[in-house]
Design a protein around this motif. Structure first.
Motif, PDB file in Angstrom:
ATOM      1  N   ASP A 189      93.820  41.661  42.135  1.00 48.25           N
ATOM      2  CA  ASP A 189      92.960  42.328  42.546  1.00 48.25           C
ATOM      3  C   ASP A 189      92.549  42.293  44.157  1.00 48.25           C
ATOM      4  O   ASP A 189      92.166  43.048  44.897  1.00 48.25           O
ATOM      5  N   THR A 192      94.078  44.750  46.377  1.00 45.21           N
ATOM      6  CA  THR A 192      93.383  46.189  46.414  1.00 45.21           C
ATOM      7  C   THR A 192      92.839  46.128  46.764  1.00 45.21           C
ATOM      8  O   THR A 192      91.897  46.621  47.762  1.00 45.21           O
ATOM      9  N   SER A 196      91.356  47.860  51.035  1.00 42.23           N
ATOM     10  CA  SER A 196      90.846  49.332  50.639  1.00 42.23           C
ATOM     11  C   SER A 196      90.330  49.269  51.936  1.00 42.23           C
ATOM     12  O   SER A 196      89.731  50.598  52.131  1.00 42.23           O
TER      13      SER A 196
END
Length: 341
Positions: A189, A192, A196
């Motif tokens: 997580d 990510t 992003s």
């Protein structure tokens, strides 16, 4: 390295005690568990456990050691705090994670009925603090607008390493200076979120393969490595267990250690196959060549020997994270380890 003479002695001792118990009329004495649960977290640092699971090494070793059929279960954990809770509740027999969570539970349970100690190291591997913020060259460059993802604020090995880096950069008493910027996130997580480019997360303190994946992107650069902070290689992950479990299941402990050594030997002899097993078990989309390259990186060593553990223990004691200061690393581990630092 695990002391083989210890394993043999423990095995002989178990046989002698069993014989004595049977002579006294107790056929159930020393009946060991038939169900073993092992915790596991995310990343290539847990490769010895992944290989152990895939090749059913503990099941095979237990049978060789005379324990018969032993069922092994695996519990996926997101961080050290959850792992320690599972161990204390009896839901996990062998806990695995970073050095800091192990030191925390060792400290809290020292001298109690539920005393916990280290069983073995899993590896010596660097942690990388990566960022997509081009203005951050060192930890001194982080601003209140930055956020650093790591597995668990204050208590994970990444959090403690960041505190050590902060004190080195800002001076004595500044260990918690960057704590307000940290956010608890699982490794996948955190990667990510940072990658992003749309999240508040601008940095990620993580391990392989995530650290390597992030650095494949030209937007990302490394701020520091845990090896920089420690002044050399250091243990990242360890295995720990309750002393009561060890006393009740001495042969199971022996079997686990033997299986762990076998897994590390397999990785060393078969890095390509180990990479394929990682991808299969983790359902990863990473190329085999990429994973094999990480496994072969000289910085990444799969070993049962603890390294630079005392630097973490001393720092955590100085900052009040743990109350007990160990005299040496041996005080924090069961006596099946013969080398380390």
């Amino acid at each position: 390295m695990i002391h083989r003479s210890f394993l043999r002695n423990r095995s002989v001792l178990a046989v002698l005690v069993t014989v004595g118990a049977l002579a006294g009329g107790s056929s159930t004495a020393l009946a060991e568990t038939k169900q073993v649960t092992i915790s596991q977290q995310f990343g290539i640092s847990y490769l010895p456990l992944i290989v152990m699971k895939n090749q059913q090494l503990l099941e095979k070793q237990a049978k060789e050691d005379g324990l018969g059929d032993v069922t092994v279960s695996w519990a996926q954990m997101g961080g050290g705090s959850a792992t320690n809770e599972a161990l204390l509740s009896g839901n996990v027999h062998f806990a695995t994670g970073g050095v800091a969570p192990m030191l925390t539970i060792w400290d809290k349970t020292k001298g109690t009925r539920m005393e916990v100690k280290g069983v073995a190291a899993l590896n010596s591997m660097p942690l990388y603090l990566n960022t997509i913020n081009p203005n951050v060259k060192t930890v001194k460059d982080f601003t209140p607008q930055d956020r650093i993802a790591l597995p668990a604020v204050k208590v994970s090995i990444q959090a403690v390493t960041l505190q050590m880096a902060a004190e080195q950069a800002f001076g004595k008493g500044s260990a918690d200076k960057l704590d307000p910027l940290t956010v608890s996130m699982k490794h996948p997580d955190g990667m990510t979120a940072m990658m992003s480019g749309k999240s508040e997360i601008t940095a990620h303190f993580t391990s392989a393969p995530y650290s390597y994946q992030e650095l494949e992107d030209p937007r990302v650069h490394r701020v520091l490595s845990s090896y920089d902070v420690l002044g050399g290689p250091g243990t990242f992950n360890v295995v720990w267990a309750a002393d009561k479990f060890r006393q009740d299941n001495p042969k199971t402990m022996q079997s686990f250690v033997g299986a762990l050594e076998d897994a590390m030997g397999f990785i060393k002899s078969n890095p390509r196959q180990a990479a394929e097993i990682y991808i299969q078990e983790e359902k990863s989309n990473l190329p085999v060549d990429f994973v094999e390259k990480i496994i072969r990186d000289p910085e990444n060593v799969f070993t049962t020997e603890p390294q630079n553990i005392m630097k973490y223990a001393s720092f955590m004691n100085e900052t009040g994270a743990i109350k007990n200061k160990p005299k040496n690393w041996q005080e924090m581990f069961f006596d099946n380890i013969q080398a380390g630092s």
